[in-house]
Design an enzyme around this catalytic site. Structure first.
Site, mmCIF file in Angstrom:
data_model
loop_
_atom_site.group_PDB
_atom_site.id
_atom_site.type_symbol
_atom_site.label_atom_id
_atom_site.label_comp_id
_atom_site.label_asym_id
_atom_site.label_seq_id
_atom_site.Cartn_x
_atom_site.Cartn_y
_atom_site.Cartn_z
ATOM 1 N N HIS A 148 -0.665 -10.312 6.611
ATOM 2 C CA HIS A 148 0.518 -9.873 7.363
ATOM 3 C C HIS A 148 0.119 -9.436 8.770
ATOM 4 O O HIS A 148 0.788 -9.759 9.759
ATOM 5 C CB HIS A 148 1.187 -8.691 6.651
ATOM 6 C CG HIS A 148 1.895 -9.044 5.392
ATOM 7 N ND1 HIS A 148 2.836 -10.055 5.309
ATOM 8 C CD2 HIS A 148 1.820 -8.512 4.143
ATOM 9 C CE1 HIS A 148 3.307 -10.120 4.072
ATOM 10 N NE2 HIS A 148 2.700 -9.202 3.339
ATOM 11 N N HIS A 198 -4.536 -9.449 1.429
ATOM 12 C CA HIS A 198 -3.078 -9.637 1.504
ATOM 13 C C HIS A 198 -2.506 -8.970 2.755
ATOM 14 O O HIS A 198 -1.800 -9.604 3.556
ATOM 15 C CB HIS A 198 -2.453 -9.058 0.236
ATOM 16 C CG HIS A 198 -0.964 -9.155 0.174
ATOM 17 N ND1 HIS A 198 -0.302 -10.035 -0.641
ATOM 18 C CD2 HIS A 198 0.013 -8.457 0.827
ATOM 19 C CE1 HIS A 198 1.003 -9.897 -0.491
ATOM 20 N NE2 HIS A 198 1.226 -8.935 0.391
ATOM 21 N N GLU A 199 -2.810 -7.697 2.926
ATOM 22 C CA GLU A 199 -2.226 -6.956 4.052
ATOM 23 C C GLU A 199 -2.762 -7.448 5.397
ATOM 24 O O GLU A 199 -2.036 -7.472 6.392
ATOM 25 C CB GLU A 199 -2.468 -5.454 3.889
ATOM 26 C CG GLU A 199 -1.850 -4.842 2.634
ATOM 27 C CD GLU A 199 -0.357 -5.101 2.474
ATOM 28 O OE1 GLU A 199 0.312 -5.418 3.474
ATOM 29 O OE2 GLU A 199 0.134 -5.010 1.336
#
Length: 601
Positions: free
Chosen positions: A393, A389-390
């Site tokens: 980003h 997820h990170e």
């Protein structure tokens, strides 16, 4: 805390490279003093009152603001990540506080710009937009000029600015009331005491013992109902403030005003609600499956979060977890794999929990820095999914920063969660491809359905509730706790179907949602998740051509308005079909989970 290693015991490769920003704290201090001197001397003095003088002066303003903003940004990132890596160190907290105050002073000196620019005659503004010298700022100017009909006189703007805290006071009071003042008590089941707090409620609602779930639910909701009149007034006043501000700013509705900043037409909001309502049957089937598996007459609000299947997964070292992410994201191509490798080689990631480290996870950074990722890696699948997820980003930030001019290197909130959710989806699909055990597959799909349902169905229901509440006030009627609960209950019943049953407490669920004090924000979670599911599905089925379109989206930053960026990548968010495609995937997962659960019972 005793079993945690101290930060100086963690190997360097698992700690983010703060020295890439500033070699030492002294170097940061030296730059801080230099920027502080520039801000105190007022870097915008020669531009204030002179924006009418021509495109050259405006270009100089942009270049000055950009240069100082970049230097401030580096100072802010450095202080921010040091403060988070050890929240106990007052030196780092003071460093962060100092740069926040300096940033606020910079913003105050720069605050003249938009009102002064928009006070210029329309024909002069149009000339600026089309001037060759300002070609690189054309979209910036176009976006600013959109605000002109909604910017008021200097005196009015100053008065509204002075009332900012007052107009937002409902949300502040709600936060203080629910976080500081509310006490939810405790209960005992089978000789074990359970202390109920707002933070623990989510964990208690996942307990397999229904009595534990029910009592935790009752303790929290009874507290809210005990203060029903106060909370009803707080939210009613918040809605009234939204409606009155929209009228002052010459918007037809509060919803239009809220969507205006990202240039999102209300048709996107409408398309989301229509797409979800047209496909509500998938959610109803999932609630019915939950009712059957849990052997209930009806699903209650406190039954919605308990897992339907639980399998223990392997523990993953960080290297194993990172390798799993790499494999899961292989379909995004070689360039993306190089970015992932860079994240480790260049030490973007602060991996392990240490005493005093901030909890949770995030990705930060901007075009002038590398991305920085905070993790508290625990070695379980959730930690691996959080890593994916990170890094989504981070890759978004990296590609936009590498591709776009500085002024277009960021991306809007409307787009922000797409990249992270695409990564999570590709990862879980990869794991499902590797997993044949029915219980393990059921566990993964159950988690995925709960996540998708909480984001697409639930946030859309919230979005519809906000719309209805504001419409009531815009039509000159009053809101009360009872009328809001009745409105919410009608939606809750529709969104969950006949397998679900309401009670007095669940009708008041709206009263616990802090996001409602930031009106018309939550719909973006649902649109972002829908877009991410469709992107991931296309990448999975179409391969490189879809991956390249998606990477084009990541590179786009804010070079255009959010809808135009998505359109270029092949998604029309004004069309309910995007949501329909996403929820068709949801329905397919319900089908598979139902089949799997018959095999593991």
């Amino acid at each position: 805390m005793d079993d945690l290693r101290e930060r100086d015991q963690i190997e360097t490769q698992y700690k983010w490279a703060t020295e890439a920003l500033f070699e030492t704290n002294d170097a940061w201090e030296e730059e801080y003093k230099a920027i502080r001197k520039s801000v105190e001397e007022d870097p915008f003095a020669s531009y204030r009152g002179h924006l009418h003088e021509g495109p050259e002066r405006l270009l100089q303003y942009f270049q000055t603001a950009e240069s100082l903003g970049e230097r401030l940004g580096k100072l802010q990132i450095y202080a921010h990540i040091l403060a988070d890596q050890d929240t106990r160190t007052s030196f780092y907290q003071a460093m962060q506080s100092r740069i926040q105050m300096l940033g606020a002073e910079f913003a105050q000196k720069d605050s003249f710009f938009e009102p002064e620019l928009l006070s210029l005659p329309v024909d002069q503004l149009d000339g600026y937009v089309h001037d060759e010298k300002l070609r690189d700022y054309q979209h910036v100017l176009d976006n600013l000029i959109r605000n002109k009909p909604h910017v008021l006189s200097d005196e009015t703007e100053e008065a509204l600015a002075s009332l900012h805290d007052v107009l937002g006071s409902s949300g502040q009071v709600f936060s203080q009331l629910t976080n500081a003042d509310f006490q939810h008590g405790a209960f005992t089941v089978d000789g074990k005491e359970y202390i109920v707090t707002e933070g623990r409620l989510g964990l208690l609602l996942r307990d397999t013992h229904r009595t534990v779930r029910k009592l935790a639910y009752e303790h929290v909701y009874d507290t809210y109902l005990h203060h029903k009149n106060a909370i009803g007034s707080l939210y009613a006043n918040s809605v009234k403030a939204d409606v009155r501000m929209a009228r002052v700013r010459k918007f037809s509705t509060a919803r239009e005003m809220a969507l205006f900043s990202n240039h999102i037409p209300t048709t996107v909001y409408d398309a989301l609600i229509k797409g979800v309502r047209d496909n509500i049957g998938h959610q109803h089937r999932y609630i019915e499956l939950r009712r059957k598996v849990l052997s209930l007459d009806h699903v209650r609000l406190y039954d919605k979060y308990v897992p339907l299947a639980e399998s223990s997964f392997d523990e993953y070292s960080f290297e194993q977890g990172f390798s799993l992410v790499q494999e899961g994201l292989r379909a995004l191509g070689d360039e993306y794999q190089e970015i992932l490798k860079k994240a480790v080689d260049d030490r973007w990631i602060d991996v392990f929990e240490t005493p005093g480290k901030r909890s949770g996870a995030y990705s930060t950074g901007f075009y002038a820095t590398r991305p920085y990722v905070l993790l508290n890696y625990q070695g379980n699948y959730n930690s691996v999914s959080t890593l994916a997820h990170e890094l989504g980003h981070s890759a978004h930030t990296y590609l936009a920063g590498k591709t776009q001019l500085p002024q277009y290197s960021h991306y809007s909130i409307f787009l922000a969660e797409i990249a992270s959710t695409v990564n999570e989806t590709l990862l879980v699909n990869h794991l499902l491809d590797m997993t044949k055990d029915p219980l393990a597959r059921a566990t993964l799909i159950n988690q995925q359905l709960d996540n998708l349902g909480a984001t697409i169905y639930r946030q859309t229901m919230f979005a519809e509730f906000e719309q209805n509440a504001h419409r009531v006030v815009e039509e000159g009627q009053a809101l009360t706790h009872d009328s809001l609960s009745e409105m919410y209950s009608t939606l809750n019943t529709f969104y969950h179907g006949s397998a679900y049953a309401e009670d007095e407490r669940s009708t008041a669920e709206w009263s616990r949602i802090p996001h409602f004090y930031r009106a018309f924000y939550v719909y973006q979670y649902a649109t972002g998740m829908s877009a991410a599911l469709v992107f991931a599905d296309r990448i999975r089925k179409q391969g490189e051509s879809a991956a390249q379109k998606y990477l084009g989206f990541l590179r786009s930053g804010s070079k255009d308005y959010p809808l135009a960026v998505l359109n270029e990548a092949g998604l029309d968010m004004t069309d309910p079909q995007v949501v329909t495609q996403a929820l068709t995937i949801f329905g397919q997962l319900v089908d598979e989970l139902e089949e799997l659960l018959t095999k593991v019972k």
